[in-house]
Scaffold this motif. Structure first.
Motif, short mmCIF file in Angstrom:
data_model
loop_
_atom_site.label_atom_id
_atom_site.label_comp_id
_atom_site.label_asym_id
_atom_site.label_seq_id
_atom_site.Cartn_x
_atom_site.Cartn_y
_atom_site.Cartn_z
N GLY A 99 47.97 48.40 37.04
CA GLY A 99 47.24 48.51 36.00
C GLY A 99 46.06 47.85 35.81
N LEU A 100 45.56 47.24 36.68
CA LEU A 100 44.16 46.40 36.62
C LEU A 100 43.22 47.21 36.98
CD1 LEU A 100 45.96 42.95 37.28
CD2 LEU A 100 45.44 43.79 35.12
N THR A 101 42.00 46.85 36.56
CA THR A 101 40.72 47.34 37.32
C THR A 101 40.57 46.75 38.55
OG1 THR A 101 39.78 48.02 35.15
CG2 THR A 101 38.37 47.82 36.98
N VAL A 118 37.60 51.15 40.40
CA VAL A 118 38.80 51.97 39.85
C VAL A 118 39.41 51.39 38.52
CG1 VAL A 118 40.97 53.05 40.85
CG2 VAL A 118 39.07 52.60 42.14
N GLY A 119 39.56 52.22 37.47
CA GLY A 119 40.05 51.72 36.30
C GLY A 119 38.87 51.46 34.99
N GLY A 120 39.32 51.85 34.17
CA GLY A 120 38.65 51.96 32.82
C GLY A 120 38.23 50.80 31.96
N TRP A 121 38.83 49.61 32.24
CA TRP A 121 38.71 48.49 31.48
C TRP A 121 37.93 47.25 32.07
CZ3 TRP A 121 39.43 43.16 31.37
CH2 TRP A 121 39.70 42.51 30.01
N PRO A 122 36.91 46.41 31.48
CA PRO A 122 36.70 46.80 30.31
C PRO A 122 35.85 47.73 29.86
CG PRO A 122 35.31 44.83 30.98
CD PRO A 122 36.52 45.52 32.18
N GLU A 123 35.79 48.46 28.61
CA GLU A 123 35.08 49.66 28.15
C GLU A 123 33.67 49.47 28.06
OE1 GLU A 123 37.20 51.84 25.61
OE2 GLU A 123 39.09 52.34 26.78
N LYS A 124 33.60 48.13 27.74
CA LYS A 124 32.10 47.91 26.95
C LYS A 124 31.39 46.85 27.97
CE LYS A 124 33.26 49.37 22.10
NZ LYS A 124 33.21 48.90 20.90
N GLY A 125 32.08 46.46 28.79
CA GLY A 125 31.30 45.33 29.75
C GLY A 125 30.35 45.91 30.49
N GLU A 126 29.15 45.83 30.24
CA GLU A 126 27.97 46.23 30.99
C GLU A 126 28.06 45.75 32.47
OE1 GLU A 126 25.40 48.84 31.03
OE2 GLU A 126 26.90 49.40 29.32
N SER A 127 28.34 44.33 32.57
CA SER A 127 28.48 43.82 33.99
C SER A 127 29.20 44.32 34.68
CB SER A 127 28.31 42.18 33.61
OG SER A 127 29.58 41.73 32.93
N VAL A 187 37.86 38.10 29.70
CA VAL A 187 37.97 38.76 31.19
C VAL A 187 38.44 37.71 32.26
CG1 VAL A 187 37.33 40.24 32.84
CG2 VAL A 187 36.56 40.79 30.80
N THR A 188 39.37 37.75 32.69
CA THR A 188 40.02 36.90 33.98
C THR A 188 39.94 38.03 35.19
OG1 THR A 188 41.31 35.50 32.69
CG2 THR A 188 41.90 35.83 34.96
N ALA A 189 39.51 37.26 36.39
CA ALA A 189 39.31 38.10 37.49
C ALA A 189 39.67 37.26 38.69
CB ALA A 189 37.80 38.74 37.76
N VAL A 190 40.14 37.86 39.53
CA VAL A 190 40.42 37.31 40.94
C VAL A 190 40.09 37.92 42.20
CG1 VAL A 190 42.77 36.11 40.25
CG2 VAL A 190 42.83 38.44 41.14
N CYS A 208 40.71 42.83 37.73
CA CYS A 208 40.16 42.06 36.55
C CYS A 208 41.05 42.64 35.59
CB CYS A 208 38.67 42.21 36.12
SG CYS A 208 38.31 43.79 35.72
N GLY A 209 41.44 41.77 34.37
CA GLY A 209 42.24 42.13 33.40
C GLY A 209 41.90 41.34 32.09
N PRO A 210 42.53 41.51 30.99
CA PRO A 210 42.39 40.75 29.79
C PRO A 210 43.10 39.13 30.04
CG PRO A 210 43.87 42.81 29.37
CD PRO A 210 43.68 42.60 30.70
N ALA A 211 42.03 38.36 29.60
CA ALA A 211 42.40 36.81 29.68
C ALA A 211 43.59 36.52 28.76
CB ALA A 211 41.31 35.77 29.25
#
Length: 259
Positions: A99-101, A118-127, A187-190, A208-211
């Protein structure tokens, strides 16, 4: 010297400066393009008209954007890479199971460039959008790729003791990097490298997913396993290909189910 007889290199520089203004912008007016590119309005208009004719730029009303021909050429550059082609089914499987991007990113100068998402989150994160860049030293994907290189080969300043420390932490985790809101708030990413960094296009796979709610430890295991599977597939180890995809389907849900 008239502009009609401009040296080819000078004209190429003007076209390049014009196209680069679209980085991070879907649509711009002629006035915005002229100002951002540092070109006279008449010159910008003349170049844009020719680029529209060639399909490199498209015009809608009073605004311009990159055309489909640019997309076609860019896709050929990226998709000719074996790692990118091999990664797509694993990325989709990893997204479905977690379920993560999922991002596939490459090291370009001092940044990481997102080649696939692949994935739609975060929707507004331009980077985080497809084709966007992030500073390598602040992103999980960038640190994972820097950790594969000798310090003298880093495309960023190597005089920072903090960066050396972060890279050593990545190496201590067998190449997996963790970004706890260092690149984007919330945002947390591994990330893990896809195979050794030797020739061709080196890439990193990341989740990446919600912190605060992302199960980091389990995400680390999932991304490490998927990155290894992609590397074996890209290397032509076809006898394991089917089982590798099933491992992403079967193992990753168990990894993240108890977060």
């Amino acid at each position: 010297m008239t502009r009609e007889h401009e040296p080819p290199v000078a004209m190429i520089d003007r076209v390049a400066s014009l196209l680069q203004v679209f980085d991070g912008h879907d649509r711009l007016t002629l006035a915005q393009i002229s100002r951002r590119a540092g070109l006279p309005r008449s010159s910008a208009h003349r170049i844009l008209q020719r680029l529209v004719e060639l399909g490199w730029v498209e015009r809608r009303g009073f605004e311009y954007g990159l055309g489909i021909r640019m997309f076609e050429l860019g896709s050929q550059v990226v998709r000719r890479d074996g790692v990118h082609q091999a990664a797509l089914p694993y990325m989709h499987a990893l997204h479905r199971s977690t379920g993560l991007t999922v991002h596939l990113s490459a090291l370009v100068s001092g940044d990481v460039l997102h080649l696939e998402r692949v994935g739609g989150w975060p929707e507004k994160g331009e980077s985080w959008r497809l084709g966007a860049r992030q500073p390598a030293v602040h992103s999980a994907a960038g640190l994972a790729l820097l950790a594969q290189l000798d310090e003298g080969d880093w495309p960023v300043s190597s005089g920072d003791e903090w960066l050396r420390h972060e890279v050593e932490r990545v190496r201590d985790r067998d190449g997996v990097a963790i970004d706890l809101e260092g690149c984007s708030v919330g945002v947390t990413a591994v990330a893990a490298p896809v195979g050794p960094c030797e020739g061709g296009l080196s890439a990193a796979l990341s989740l990446c997913g919600p912190a605060g709610s992302m199960p980091v430890g389990r995400a680390v295991a999932a991304v490490r396993r998927a990155a290894a599977d992609i590397w074996y597939a890209a290397s032509g180890v076809t006898r394991l290909h089917g089982r590798q995809i099933r491992r992403v389907h079967a193992a990753a849900p168990a990894v993240l189910a108890h977060g």
